[in-house]
Design an enzyme around this catalytic site. Structure first.
Site, PDB file in Angstrom:
ATOM      1  N   LYS A  60       0.837  -1.213   0.000  1.00  0.00           N
ATOM      2  CA  LYS A  60       0.000   0.000   0.000  1.00  0.00           C
ATOM      3  C   LYS A  60       0.870   1.261   0.000  1.00  0.00           C
ATOM      4  O   LYS A  60       0.606   2.210  -0.735  1.00  0.00           O
ATOM      5  CB  LYS A  60      -0.937  -0.011   1.220  1.00  0.00           C
ATOM      6  N   GLN A  65      -4.641  -1.413   9.647  1.00  0.00           N
ATOM      7  CA  GLN A  65      -4.476  -2.750   9.074  1.00  0.00           C
ATOM      8  C   GLN A  65      -4.975  -3.813  10.050  1.00  0.00           C
ATOM      9  O   GLN A  65      -4.572  -3.843  11.209  1.00  0.00           O
ATOM     10  CB  GLN A  65      -2.989  -2.981   8.736  1.00  0.00           C
ATOM     11  N   ASP A  84     -11.043   2.626   4.019  1.00  0.00           N
ATOM     12  CA  ASP A  84     -11.447   1.218   3.913  1.00  0.00           C
ATOM     13  C   ASP A  84     -12.966   1.096   3.768  1.00  0.00           C
ATOM     14  O   ASP A  84     -13.471   0.026   3.426  1.00  0.00           O
ATOM     15  CB  ASP A  84     -11.000   0.454   5.179  1.00  0.00           C
TER      16      ASP A  84
END
Ligand code: NDP
Length: 310
Positions: free
Chosen positions: A54, A98, A121
């Site tokens: 990422k 994460q 997200d």
């Protein structure tokens, strides 16, 4: 029939190229450099790889990225303070925590502490609610990537029957909402669905997000359907190879098991899917490649939405 293989790589590359252009435009016209902060806690090796990819992709596209890594024993209160600080910072447009987090941390509490405007997200209840209400919002990356695959491959969605196997908050449910938004008729299946093959065979579009290698077999698939395989599973048993892989693929797969100890397989049996479906996403090389590209797209979207840029 031999299915058209929907490769993720060219699609992910074109999305990233569009994001790069948009980042340049924002910088030239508005003096804005979108920023993404990825928060990682502990030493989970898979998380380290995902976060690395990422951060690297952000840098390639001109997005300012930051990797905030904390030791395993960091307290929930300390992490909440980190998130609150990121919420306040004007140079941070996207915050991604994460998962999975260490067991002593309440991940729901932490995810809900993220400013919904920075929730790239798309897991915050505000964004989930907006998606359900048919409003614009930040949408979860993996199912949003599936919509991009279908659209960019000229596969019609409106009026089609889409059947999803899996009802998780990360994939199955938002997938259903996004397909509904595109005017599909949507059916959601799960572990308690009775006579699954009869239901899945109704799907013009069949999306598998289950977490079981090769679970969807030929008899689950309508002849001529589009099959989207979201699953990512490790298969290490060489004896399963003849059942899963076609003759032109099997040598490569066996070599991977020999070399790395496993090969990646989706939730769909690829050998049977290519015979039944009209189009099929491979694993690896399909949906998975779109997820990071969609995260980049969400970061730019968040930067624009927060500043009221159309
Ligand atoms: P979850 O484990 O959260 O959900 C799995 C779903 O599958 C559940 O709804 C479950 O039903 C359903 N299910 C399990 N067994 C059966 C069965 N026998 N028949 C019908 N339905 C069943 O998984 P995720 O949604 O998080 O992930 C699904 C897959 O997608 C995994 O392989 C994961 O690795 C992959 N993934 C890939 C991503 C990518 O970037 N490509 C991103 C995220 C996930 P129930 O609710 O009844 O238990």
């Amino acid at each position: 029939m031999s299915a058209r293989i929907l490769q993720g790589k060219p699609l992910a590359e074109s999305i990233k190229a569009e994001v790069r252009e948009e980042v340049e435009r924002l910088s030239l016209t508005g003096n804005v450099v979108p920023g993404l902060t990825v928060v990682r806690v502990g030493e989970d090796p898979a998380s380290a790889v995902y976060v690395g990819s990422k951060v690297k992709t952000s840098e390639e596209l001109g997005i300012r990225s930051e990797h905030a890594h904390f030791p395993d024993h960091t307290s929930e209160e300390d992490l909440l303070a980190v998130v609150r600080n990121l919420n306040e910072r004007d140079d941070v447009d996207g915050i991604l925590v994460q998962l999975p987090l260490p067991k002593h941390i309440d991940s729901v509490r932490l995810l809900e502490a993220i400013d919904p405007q920075k929730d790239v997200d798309g897991f915050h209840p505000i964004n989930v609610g907006r998606l359900s209400l048919g409003q614009d919002a930040l949408f979860p990356c993996t199912p949003a990537g599936v919509i991009e695959i279908l659209k960019r491959s000229d596969i019609p969605i409106a009026g089609k029957h889409a059947v999803i196997v899996g009802r998780s908050n990360i994939v199955g449910k938002p997938m259903a909402m996004l397909l509904l938004r595109e005017n599909a008729t949507v059916t959601i299946c799960h572990s308690r669905t009775a006579d699954l093959p009869t239901v899945t065979r109704q799907g013009d579009i069949l999306v598998a997000a289950i977490g079981r290698a090769g679970f969807i077999r030929g008899d689950h698939i309508r002849e001529g359907a589009t099959v989207i395989d979201v699953g990512i599973n490790n298969v290490s048993d060489k004896d399963l190879a003849p059942e899963l892989f076609s003759p032109d693929d099997i040598e490569k797969r066996l070599a991977a098991i020999e070399k790395r100890g496993f090969t990646l397989v989706g939730d769909v049996n690829p050998k049977e899917a290519v015979e039944r479906a009209a189009a099929f996403t491979p694993v690896p090389g399909g949906v998975g490649l779109l997820t990071v590209a969609m995260l980049m797209k969400n970061t730019v979207k968040a930067a624009k939405m927060r500043r009221g840029i159309k």
